[in-house]
Design a protein around this motif. Structure first.
Motif: not given
Lengths: 247, 652
Positions: A141-145
């Motif tokens: 979630a942090s990587v893809v936003g």
């Protein structure tokens, strides 16, 4: 921080996904995995395990917060104070005198507290230990936003989706599932054992009603103190409930 | 209609029947003892059925017990239901693949093996029929559900004994199995009365060693059903229940039951008709593949009613009331039937033994307020397209509107022209999809204006020309522009609430002969937040249109109106024969409606746009429910008098 390090090991448990993880993020400081440490600088994502239990940890977490864009705290210790927060219910000085020959060598705080009691956190990932798939979801979630797909729902929802037969209803067991945050996949009920709440209270945890029901079918007040005061016993909803049943 | 001919099947022949069905290529799912309960699982033959077992049920309590005889179907319903087979707890809906700027969406197809359901009770068959209404009777068809439904053979069983928590007789769903089965068995001493309803069922009977049933056997069957009907463990007075519940939304019983309710969601998960689900994008790190998956959800969870961080049902009392008013009232408006079949599962499997029949009779008996009238169900024309699969669309242009708002001009993917007020679901792989109203459209393009508030809208607002996104729609109701012909028309917008009114305004401005007196009142947070400023000026310059803008906070350079849009309205004439289209934050719309009340404008002349949590947009997932409505298909545009009994009501 204060913990058994087990939640950090969950990251290493991601065996099949480790290569993809290494490609997606640049892991710069991870003592459990590598002695090439680089604690200096600023970080996009910081995962912190453990509770705040000593004055040094209190200093350290303030520094970590200052250098982290996103601070995600992982595990029951970091999100509720952990099993070591059982000392919050007792006399800390007395504990130290009993356990240590020279208590004056020990510098620790009277309470074990979650990270969020001291600095703002961006996400709390629950569990003792945390679930590997949920950890990957938070990192993804942090990587893809995107918003982490981690619902704040009762363990019962996972239990029912799995088709597990309710241990409270069919076996008469005490189970904290209805008041506990999901994430484990209803591990214990799937093995015919009531949930002991290691993911901590969910939102809207109606612990009072659950305890009333259990008392009504023969459990004692002492049983209720034990049920609610375990791995996440210092989480406010569980702490409040266990205190209600103290002698 | 003559009843289908009944046959008699010796007890020992049941194994033969199951073997025949298996031989025809069906897998068998039937009741079987698993540890502490009778569940539904894959079985091979009679040996795995719960021969000689029964269950004792009470609120919050279920125990297996040995029977004195060797009855095969001598038990009531357990924790599982056929819903698990037709509407699995988790399943992929869409497969998404990203390849550079290219995105491909493909429907995840259910490829169900032929499956025979063994031992479907009357209440359960009624529940399957109710879920058919949700998933295949419109306006859209859930193709995954429909495929599984097609692939199933139903071997039903009449109940000759009632359980302690059964009340199918009250709900009119049993104990006699209603239409929809292939074969129906009634277990009596020594064998079964067998009735076939379909050709598939009749063909099975033909191949069995079954003779015509004797009159005595049919009499025994009817006596069994009668005795079952008369010994139901629970009963419920259903007379006028929908109106009674919605007439008593502030009944004290809601808060009383909330003290006991755990909001765990168990009742909704064991309920054979509950259909709510959540949709999430499942992907790993930066991988190109994403699966858009659904999983069972519950109105008892916080996420069910959350949008933009706002929770519409924060209290347990709100959630319990949502569940009960939906099950026993809203269903009637939505699907023309009660959502309860009287199986009693929610009573047994509530961990703290809350009994719906007790709660409902308490509301009826403890000083109730008068019932109200609920809307009648709509008739939908089924649409064949898969509403859940987006089409890839290219971004043609990105127009910055304000510091945090952009208009995406995207290529048209459907021949269906969007009507003013409708919305599309816009999606990005691995992030998810969100409802965005259509703010304008042309022959080969569609415009969406969006503010990057959440993560999905932020990602969408950062798209660049040439990049792709997914689009599905258009969905929902529209502004009824034609009703405003020959009447003064007033549009009232707050913030981004102007976007769904913009395309209406474009049509109105282009047809001054039909709409000679159009006024637009628009409130923005500040001068910098004013959307479509050049268009606003152009409309205002037309003889048929009058545009007034006000801002909540003004800098010294702002020379226009200051204050909320309601303040502006207070100074204006509000004609009684006028029509009013209102869109903005709910608190603003409440104030506007209050002003229109004061002015005496009939509620039937006002139309508002409602926003709720939407996931599927096709009427399946249940999350956008608004009392008896689905915002996605009945809304988002509602006539005020149709919703005034819930508008502004906390918890809805």
């Amino acid at each position: 921080m204060a913990s058994c390090d087990g939640c950090q090991l969950t990251l290493l448990d991601c065996e099949d996904e480790l290569l993809a993880l290494g490609e997606a993020v640049d892991i710069v400081h991870f003592p459990e995995a590598s002695s090439a440490l680089r604690p200096q600088g600023r970080f996009d994502l910081t995962l912190v395990e453990g509770s705040i239990s000593t004055p040094e940890q209190l200093e350290e977490i303030r520094h970590i917060r200052a250098v982290s864009h996103a601070l995600v705290v992982i595990g029951a210790c970091a999100t509720s104070g952990g099993v070591q927060a059982l000392r919050n219910f007792a006399d800390h000085e007395q504990f130290m005198r009993v356990v240590y020959a020279t208590p004056s060598y020990v510098s620790s705080l009277a309470d074990s507290t979650p990270i969020s009691a001291h600095v703002p956190v961006d996400f709390e990932l629950r569990g003792c230990p945390i679930d590997k798939a949920q950890l990957l979801e938070v990192i993804t979630a942090s990587v893809v936003g995107r918003k982490p797909g981690i619902p704040n729902e009762a363990v019962c929802m996972e239990c029912k989706r799995r088709g597990v037969v309710c241990v409270m209803v069919a076996r008469g067991q005490t189970c904290l599932g209805p008041v506990t945050h999901a994430g484990c996949g209803a591990l214990c009920p799937a093995y015919d054992r009531g949930c002991y709440g290691c993911f901590g209270p969910r939102e809207s945890a109606n612990t009072g009603s659950l305890a009333t029901w259990e008392l009504g079918r023969g459990r004692s007040k002492a049983d209720m103190v034990r049920a609610f005061r375990l791995i996440t016993g210092a989480a406010p909803a569980f702490e409040h409930e266990s205190k209600r049943h103290e002698p | 209609m003559t009843p289908p001919p009944a046959h008699w099947l010796e007890r020992d022949e049941l194994g033969h029947l199951l073997a025949l069905i298996r031989g025809d290529g069906y897998r068998l799912i039937g009741p079987t003892v698993d540890g502490a309960a009778i569940i539904y699982d894959e079985i091979e033959g009679v040996d795995e059925l719960p021969v000689g077992w029964t269950d004792e049920q009470a609120p919050g309590r279920y125990r297996l017990r040995r029977r004195d005889d060797d009855a095969i179907f001598g038990f009531a319903v357990g924790p599982h239901s056929w819903k698990q087979r037709l509407f699995p707890a988790r399943e992929p809906l869409v497969q998404i693949r990203r390849d550079g700027d290219d995105i491909r969406f493909s429907a995840a197809r259910a490829d169900p093996p032929p499956t025979a359901f063994i031992g479907v009770r009357a209440c359960e068959l009624a529940a399957i029929e109710l879920q058919d209404r949700v998933f295949v009777r419109g306006p859209f068809v859930d193709h995954r559900y429909a495929a599984r439904r097609e692939a199933c053979l139903i071997i039903a069983v009449n109940c000759v004994e009632a359980g302690e928590l059964c009340f199918c007789a009250s709900m009119g769903t049993g104990p006699r199995v209603g239409p929809g089965y292939d074969l129906c068995l009634t277990e009596l001493d020594g064998g079964f009365v067998v009735e076939a309803e379909t050709e598939a069922g009749a063909a099975l009977v033909q191949r069995l060693d079954a003779r015509a049933a004797a009159d005595a056997e049919l009499t025994a069957r009817d006596a069994g059903l009668d005795s079952c009907r008369q010994t139901m463990g629970r009963e419920l007075d259903t007379e006028g229940l929908p109106g009674l519940l919605f007439g008593n939304l502030d009944h004290p019983r809601w808060t009383e039951v909330a003290e006991r309710c755990l909001a765990c969601g168990n009742c909704t998960q064991v309920c054979p008709t509950c259909f709510c689900f959540d949709v999430k994008d499942v992907s790993l790190l930066a991988n190109a593949e994403t699966a858009r998956e659904r999983s069972w959800d519950s109105c008892f969870g916080q996420d069910h009613s959350t949008i933009h961080g706002a929770v519409f049902r924060p209290a347990i009392a709100d959630r319990y009331r949502q569940w009960l008013t939906h099950k026993f009232a809203s269903w009637t408006s939505q699907f023309d039937a009660s959502g309860c079949v009287g199986c009693g599962r929610c009573i047994a499997w509530c961990p703290v033994g809350i009994d719906v029949t007790e709660e409902l009779s308490a509301i009826r008996s403890q000083d109730p307020k008068p019932a109200i009238e609920l809307p009648r169900p709509q008739v939908w024309w089924p649409r064949e397209d898969d509403p859940l699969v987006p089409a890839p669309a290219r971004v043609l242009e990105v127009q910055p509107e304000t510091p945090d708002t952009v208009t995406l001009v995207i290529e048209r993917t459907t021949a269906v022209r969007e009507e003013p007020g409708q919305f599309n679901m816009l999606s990005l792989p691995a992030i998810g999809d969100v409802p965005i109203s259509v703010s304008g459209s042309g022959e080969d393009f569609v415009e969406h204006t969006l503010r990057g508030v959440g993560r999905a809208t932020k990602a969408l607002s950062e798209l660049r020309p040439g990049q792709r996104l997914g689009v599905r729609g258009p969905f929902g109701s529209r502004w009824p522009i034609e009703l405003a012909k020959d009447h003064p028309l007033t549009l009232i917008a707050g913030g981004v609430g102007l976007t769904p009114l913009r395309s209406a305004m474009q049509q109105l401005a282009a047809n001054p002969d039909d709409y000679p007196a159009v006024r637009l009142f628009y409130g923005a947070r500040s001068a910098a937040d004013i959307l479509y400023d050049t268009e606003l000026l152009a409309w205002d310059s037309l003889p048929s249109c009058d545009v007034s803008v006000t801002v909540d906070q003004a800098s010294r350079r702002w020379l226009g109106n200051i204050g909320f849009v309601t303040r502006l309205l207070r100074r204006k004439e509000l004609p009684l024969d006028g029509r009013y289209f209102i869109c903005g934050p709910e608190v603003m719309m409440r104030q506007v409606l209050f002003l229109l009340d004061e002015a005496g404008v009939p509620k039937s002349h006002r139309f508002v746009s409602i926003e709720r949590n939407m996931k599927c947009a096709a009427g399946f997932c249940g999350r956008c429910q608004y009392g008896p409505y689905f915002v996605c298909k009945d809304g988002p545009i509602f006539r005020h008098d149709h919703i005034d009994f819930i508008f502004g009501q906390p918890g809805f």
